[in-house]
Motif scaffolding. Structure first.
Motif, PDB file in Angstrom:
ATOM      1  N   LEU A  54       0.832  -1.200   0.000  1.00  0.00           N
ATOM      2  CA  LEU A  54       0.000   0.000   0.000  1.00  0.00           C
ATOM      3  C   LEU A  54       0.871   1.257   0.000  1.00  0.00           C
ATOM      4  CD1 LEU A  54      -2.747   1.345   0.013  1.00  0.00           C
ATOM      5  CD2 LEU A  54      -2.786   1.089   2.509  1.00  0.00           C
ATOM      6  N   ALA A  55       1.948   1.253   0.770  1.00  0.00           N
ATOM      7  CA  ALA A  55       2.865   2.391   0.772  1.00  0.00           C
ATOM      8  C   ALA A  55       3.432   2.623  -0.626  1.00  0.00           C
ATOM      9  CB  ALA A  55       3.993   2.173   1.774  1.00  0.00           C
ATOM     10  N   LEU A  56       3.810   1.566  -1.321  1.00  0.00           N
ATOM     11  CA  LEU A  56       4.336   1.696  -2.682  1.00  0.00           C
ATOM     12  C   LEU A  56       3.269   2.206  -3.639  1.00  0.00           C
ATOM     13  CD1 LEU A  56       6.640   1.371  -4.690  1.00  0.00           C
ATOM     14  CD2 LEU A  56       5.954  -1.034  -4.942  1.00  0.00           C
ATOM     15  N   GLU A  57       2.034   1.720  -3.501  1.00  0.00           N
ATOM     16  CA  GLU A  57       0.929   2.191  -4.347  1.00  0.00           C
ATOM     17  C   GLU A  57       0.682   3.684  -4.135  1.00  0.00           C
ATOM     18  OE1 GLU A  57      -2.603   2.069  -6.892  1.00  0.00           O
ATOM     19  OE2 GLU A  57      -0.669   1.058  -6.822  1.00  0.00           O
ATOM     20  N   ILE A  58       0.659   4.122  -2.877  1.00  0.00           N
ATOM     21  CA  ILE A  58       0.458   5.540  -2.574  1.00  0.00           C
ATOM     22  C   ILE A  58       1.596   6.366  -3.155  1.00  0.00           C
ATOM     23  CG2 ILE A  58       0.395   7.242  -0.700  1.00  0.00           C
ATOM     24  CD1 ILE A  58      -1.054   5.031   0.965  1.00  0.00           C
ATOM     25  N   GLN A  59       2.818   5.922  -2.946  1.00  0.00           N
ATOM     26  CA  GLN A  59       3.984   6.631  -3.475  1.00  0.00           C
ATOM     27  C   GLN A  59       3.914   6.755  -4.997  1.00  0.00           C
ATOM     28  OE1 GLN A  59       7.956   5.444  -2.090  1.00  0.00           O
ATOM     29  NE2 GLN A  59       8.519   5.165  -4.231  1.00  0.00           N
ATOM     30  N   THR A  60       3.622   5.644  -5.662  1.00  0.00           N
ATOM     31  CA  THR A  60       3.562   5.625  -7.120  1.00  0.00           C
ATOM     32  C   THR A  60       2.490   6.573  -7.643  1.00  0.00           C
ATOM     33  OG1 THR A  60       4.352   3.348  -7.160  1.00  0.00           O
ATOM     34  CG2 THR A  60       3.207   4.129  -9.131  1.00  0.00           C
ATOM     35  N   LYS A  61       1.299   6.516  -7.048  1.00  0.00           N
ATOM     36  CA  LYS A  61       0.197   7.346  -7.525  1.00  0.00           C
ATOM     37  C   LYS A  61       0.406   8.821  -7.192  1.00  0.00           C
ATOM     38  CE  LYS A  61      -1.862   4.057  -9.575  1.00  0.00           C
ATOM     39  NZ  LYS A  61      -3.188   3.525  -9.477  1.00  0.00           N
ATOM     40  N   MET A  62       0.971   9.130  -6.019  1.00  0.00           N
ATOM     41  CA  MET A  62       1.244  10.538  -5.687  1.00  0.00           C
ATOM     42  C   MET A  62       2.267  11.123  -6.656  1.00  0.00           C
ATOM     43  SD  MET A  62       1.191  10.743  -1.523  1.00  0.00           S
ATOM     44  CE  MET A  62       1.359  12.532  -1.480  1.00  0.00           C
ATOM     45  N   ASN A  63       3.301  10.366  -6.960  1.00  0.00           N
ATOM     46  CA  ASN A  63       4.295  10.855  -7.920  1.00  0.00           C
ATOM     47  C   ASN A  63       3.722  10.937  -9.330  1.00  0.00           C
ATOM     48  OD1 ASN A  63       6.530  11.353  -6.208  1.00  0.00           O
ATOM     49  ND2 ASN A  63       6.887   9.168  -6.065  1.00  0.00           N
ATOM     50  N   GLY A  64       2.748  10.078  -9.639  1.00  0.00           N
ATOM     51  CA  GLY A  64       2.133  10.094 -10.958  1.00  0.00           C
ATOM     52  C   GLY A  64       1.308  11.342 -11.239  1.00  0.00           C
ATOM     53  N   VAL A  65       0.727  11.936 -10.207  1.00  0.00           N
ATOM     54  CA  VAL A  65      -0.076  13.144 -10.413  1.00  0.00           C
ATOM     55  C   VAL A  65       0.689  14.417 -10.049  1.00  0.00           C
ATOM     56  CG1 VAL A  65      -2.267  11.943 -10.081  1.00  0.00           C
ATOM     57  CG2 VAL A  65      -1.181  13.060  -8.125  1.00  0.00           C
TER      58      VAL A  65
END
Length: 88
Positions: A54-65
């Protein structure tokens, strides 16, 4: 940002009901006419995650936007101490 989860210590379920959050970059009060430019909408993929996933998913999506090119976000999962009240 801190997610607290008490039902199952190892699993975090993300669905369409809890997969979206917003964050801001910069001072909205300083530039009221540009307030919407600072708001970022993050939509996590639905699924069942471990804390680290979940931490990786949040990191990936925050950096994506993130439209700023001079920094990136890093997220990490850390187990809380369940003996404290409230958990730390």
């Amino acid at each position: 940002m801190k997610f607290l989860h008490f039902r199952d210590g190892g699993v975090y379920t993300i669905t369409g009901a809890n997969n979206t959050f917003f964050y801001c970059i910069g001072g909205l009060a300083a530039q009221p006419s540009k307030a919407n430019n600072a708001v970022r909408r993050v939509v996590l993929s639905s699924g069942v995650y471990s804390g680290a996933e979940l931490a990786l998913e949040i990191q990936t999506k925050m950096n994506g936007v993130n439209q700023q090119q001079n920094f990136t976000f890093t997220c990490a999962f850390v187990d809380d101490d369940p003996t404290t009240s409230p958990p730390t």
